[in-house]
Scaffold this motif. Structure first.
Motif, PDB file in Angstrom:
ATOM      1  N   LEU A  57       9.101   6.838  -9.140  1.00 30.15           N
ATOM      2  CA  LEU A  57       8.598   5.968  -8.075  1.00 30.15           C
ATOM      3  C   LEU A  57       8.677   6.664  -6.716  1.00 30.15           C
ATOM      4  O   LEU A  57       7.759   6.563  -5.903  1.00 30.15           O
ATOM      5  N   GLU A  60       5.742   9.095  -6.509  1.00 35.36           N
ATOM      6  CA  GLU A  60       4.464   8.392  -6.322  1.00 35.36           C
ATOM      7  C   GLU A  60       4.330   7.826  -4.911  1.00 35.36           C
ATOM      8  O   GLU A  60       3.283   7.951  -4.278  1.00 35.36           O
ATOM      9  N   VAL A  96      13.574   3.136  -2.265  1.00 35.40           N
ATOM     10  CA  VAL A  96      13.524   3.072  -3.734  1.00 35.40           C
ATOM     11  C   VAL A  96      14.919   2.851  -4.297  1.00 35.40           C
ATOM     12  O   VAL A  96      15.099   2.033  -5.206  1.00 35.40           O
ATOM     13  N   ALA A 114       3.252  -2.684  -7.166  1.00 37.52           N
ATOM     14  CA  ALA A 114       4.337  -1.755  -6.824  1.00 37.52           C
ATOM     15  C   ALA A 114       4.740  -1.993  -5.373  1.00 37.52           C
ATOM     16  O   ALA A 114       3.977  -2.575  -4.596  1.00 37.52           O
ATOM     17  N   ILE A 182       6.269   5.655 -13.440  1.00 34.01           N
ATOM     18  CA  ILE A 182       5.227   4.795 -12.895  1.00 34.01           C
ATOM     19  C   ILE A 182       4.103   5.685 -12.390  1.00 34.01           C
ATOM     20  O   ILE A 182       4.357   6.816 -11.962  1.00 34.01           O
TER      21      ILE A 182
END
Length: 193
Positions: A57, A60, A96, A114, A182
């Motif tokens: 995550l 990304e 995160v 997300a 993800i």
């Protein structure tokens, strides 16, 4: 007669193994979805590899944040733009680390959304209650193998059909699967095998 029986039994065993091998991620996804729907934290902890999911995550969201900064018309000052790109990873990392909890995973699975990298960590909701059932707000799933050990579950919310969230399940052993990544930039169907 014995040879035919042995061949038939062996063939049935091979077919059963292959069915279980290739169908196992679907069962894992159903378990993850059910745990998210009911808010079962224990089941979610068992079905998610949190360190790997957090790392994925972060990667990304950092990529998305850098892309947004490059597209921003106000980023014509190279010094400020460079400073922003330098600080962005630490901001995303903190967000995160604070965000990725069983409740947050459940919210992502239920909503197909997300976290936004532009949200400040103190504004990120980590314990969102289960959304009320609403026929207009349904999440559809599509499944595809990325490779033999990676299975993508692409979630799409009916209210935002152009936005997709792909959860990446990774094989653990022969039949085990865990949510470990993800993908916010869902590949075309041509990329799946």
């Amino acid at each position: 007669m014995n040879r035919k029986l042995l061949t038939g039994g062996l063939t049935a065993l091979i077919v059963a193994f292959l069915v279980a091998y290739f169908a196992s991620p679907v069962l894992a996804v159903r378990g993850l979805t059910e745990a998210a729907r009911t808010g079962d934290e224990t089941a979610l902890r068992e079905r998610v590899d949190f360190p790997e999911f957090r790392a994925s995550l972060k990667e990304e969201l950092n990529a998305e944040l850098v892309a947004r900064m490059r597209e921003d018309p106000r980023s014509d000052n190279p010094v400020l733009s460079g400073l922003g790109m330098l600080l962005a990873p630490s901001l995303v990392s903190g967000m995160v680390d604070a965000f990725v909890t069983p409740q947050a995973i459940a919210t992502m699975v239920r909503s197909a959304k997300a976290p936004d990298p532009m949200d400040r960590p103190d504004r990120v909701e980590t314990s969102a209650p289960a959304p009320a059932a609403d026929d207009k707000d349904t999440v559809s799933q599509s499944w595809a193998y990325r490779d033999l050990d990676t299975f993508a579950v692409t979630l799409t919310n009916s209210r935002q059909p152009d936005q997709h969230l792909a959860l990446l399940m990774e094989r653990r052993g022969l039949f085990g699967w865990k949510l470990a990544g993800i993908d916010l930039t869902v590949p075309s169907e041509d990329d799946a095998i």
